[in-house]
Design an enzyme around this catalytic site. Structure first.
Site, PDB file in Angstrom:
ATOM      1  N   ALA A 117       0.857  -1.178   0.000  1.00 19.41           N
ATOM      2  CA  ALA A 117       0.000   0.000   0.000  1.00 19.41           C
ATOM      3  C   ALA A 117       0.892   1.227   0.000  1.00 19.41           C
ATOM      4  O   ALA A 117       1.422   1.624   1.023  1.00 19.41           O
ATOM      5  CB  ALA A 117      -0.887  -0.002   1.242  1.00 19.41           C
ATOM      6  N   TYR A 148       6.125   9.690   7.053  1.00 23.51           N
ATOM      7  CA  TYR A 148       5.226   8.824   6.272  1.00 23.51           C
ATOM      8  C   TYR A 148       5.659   8.806   4.808  1.00 23.51           C
ATOM      9  O   TYR A 148       5.870   7.743   4.224  1.00 23.51           O
ATOM     10  CB  TYR A 148       3.803   9.355   6.409  1.00 23.51           C
ATOM     11  CG  TYR A 148       2.735   8.538   5.725  1.00 23.51           C
ATOM     12  CD1 TYR A 148       2.443   7.244   6.141  1.00 23.51           C
ATOM     13  CD2 TYR A 148       1.984   9.075   4.684  1.00 23.51           C
ATOM     14  CE1 TYR A 148       1.432   6.500   5.525  1.00 23.51           C
ATOM     15  CE2 TYR A 148       0.976   8.348   4.069  1.00 23.51           C
ATOM     16  CZ  TYR A 148       0.701   7.061   4.494  1.00 23.51           C
ATOM     17  OH  TYR A 148      -0.299   6.340   3.882  1.00 23.51           O
TER      18      TYR A 148
END
Ligand code: UDP
Length: 329
Positions: A117, A148
């Protein structure tokens, strides 16, 4: 031969739990893994009685052991909201980097196909709109989202390296903003934030002047795209998202209309490095997977609102985030 076995990491989270449902429905044996830092067992408890489902409480940043054969691995474990990155930055970096490395090693040993993902965040604050997969992005590595964004960029690089060097079968999905039932009400993302505020009778907090754009995809559409990508033979990254772009201010107005409340929009400071525009170019998904989103925002928001309304009243209390300080760093 028996049924196909799939490992889903982040299985108790928003997307992971919907993937569990889909693979169970398709007749797979599902091994659901989660360390429950941001995931919630409530999202998968309805699957616990099934003989084709098992749950493993584990942090994939540490060595991952799964007995038996594995056909597919879907790596969906990661904090995924700006509030989470601020609260648990190191776990965010570790699950995208060390976690991905561990799972690629597992995929190699088991000769499993692995789908990771990835995210539209690899494009950072994009200077081209819409974003095609060929765009390399505009990311601030040391900003609050860097933990992130860079973990996900590293994850893509590591995945390609395992593909080219070790011959592991890999797939990379770049996920754009997605919404639907089982989103965490207090994760700080704009949709649960707005709906939670409307349900509590608070004004809706629009960050900046609300002119920044996002394009929201309903979860069922996203899961369909991921399922098709996994079963395709395409190795390069594919954007999956809904190209229907809207400003955050318009989005707030839609939520007020949907909830039938009299709340107002109030302006708050724009978070650092908040992307000004975001919209997927889904040409590849259309051509390679024959996929495009089917659920309109009006329809998807209605279903999502019903879900949030059905939660127990205590879920609406804007609790402080869980205390993560006791977790192993
Ligand atoms: N946002 C907002 N009010 C909120 C929460 C978010 O205006 O209470 C804005 C946020 O600044 C961003 C957009 O909504 O521009 C989407 O934010 P989210 O955190 O959902 O996702 P991301 O920024 O990662 O796309």
């Amino acid at each position: 031969m028996g049924r196909k076995r799939v490992l889903i990491t982040g299985a108790a989270g928003f997307l992971g739990s919907h993937l569990c449902d889909r693979f169970i429905k398709e007749g797979y044996y599902v091994i659901a893994m989660d360390n429950l830092i941001t995931g919630d067992l409530k999202n998968i408890e309805h699957l616990f009685g099934l003989e084709s489902f098992e749950f493993a409480h584990h942090d994939v940043s540490k060595f991952v052991h799964v007995p038996g054969k594995l056909d597919y691995i879907l790596h969906f474990a990661s904090p995924a909201s700006p509030i989470d990155y601020l609260k648990i930055p190191i776990q965010t970096l570790k699950v995208g980097s060390l976690g991905t490395h561990n799972l690629l090693g597992l995929a190699k040993n088991k000769k499993a196909r692995m789908l990771i993902a990835s995210t539209s965040e690899v494009y950072g604050d994009p200077s081209v709109n819409p974003q095609p997969e060929e765009y390399w992005g505009n990311v601030n590595p040391v900003g609050p989202r860097g933990v992130y964004d860079e973990a996900k960029r590293f994850q893509e690089a590591m995945t390609m390296a395992y593909h080219t060097f070790h011959g592991v079968e890999t797939r990379i999905v770049r996920i754009f903003n997605t919404y639907g039932p089982r989103m965490r009400l207090n994760d700080g993302r704009v949709l649960p934030a707005f709906i939670g505020q409307a349900l509590r009778g608070e004004d809706l907090t629009v960050f900046g002047d609300g002119s920044q754009t996002r394009s929201f995809c309903y979860v069922d559409d996203l899961i369909e795209g991921i399922y098709r990508l996994l079963l395709s033979d395409y190795v390069m990254p594919v954007n999956i998202g809904n190209p229907d772009e809207i400003t955050i201010k318009q989005f707030g107005e839609e939520i007020i209309k949907l909830t039938g409340t009299n709340q107002k929009l109030v302006l708050r400071d724009l978070p650092v490095d908040d992307p000004k525009q975001r919209r997927p170019d889904i040409t590849k998904a259309r051509e390679i997977l024959g996929w495009e989103p089917k659920v309109s925002r009006e329809e998807g928001l209605k279903i999502t609102y019903e879900y949030f309304k059905s939660l127990p009243a205590e879920a609406l209390i804007n609790k402080e985030h869980k205390d993560f300080t006791t977790y192993n760093r």
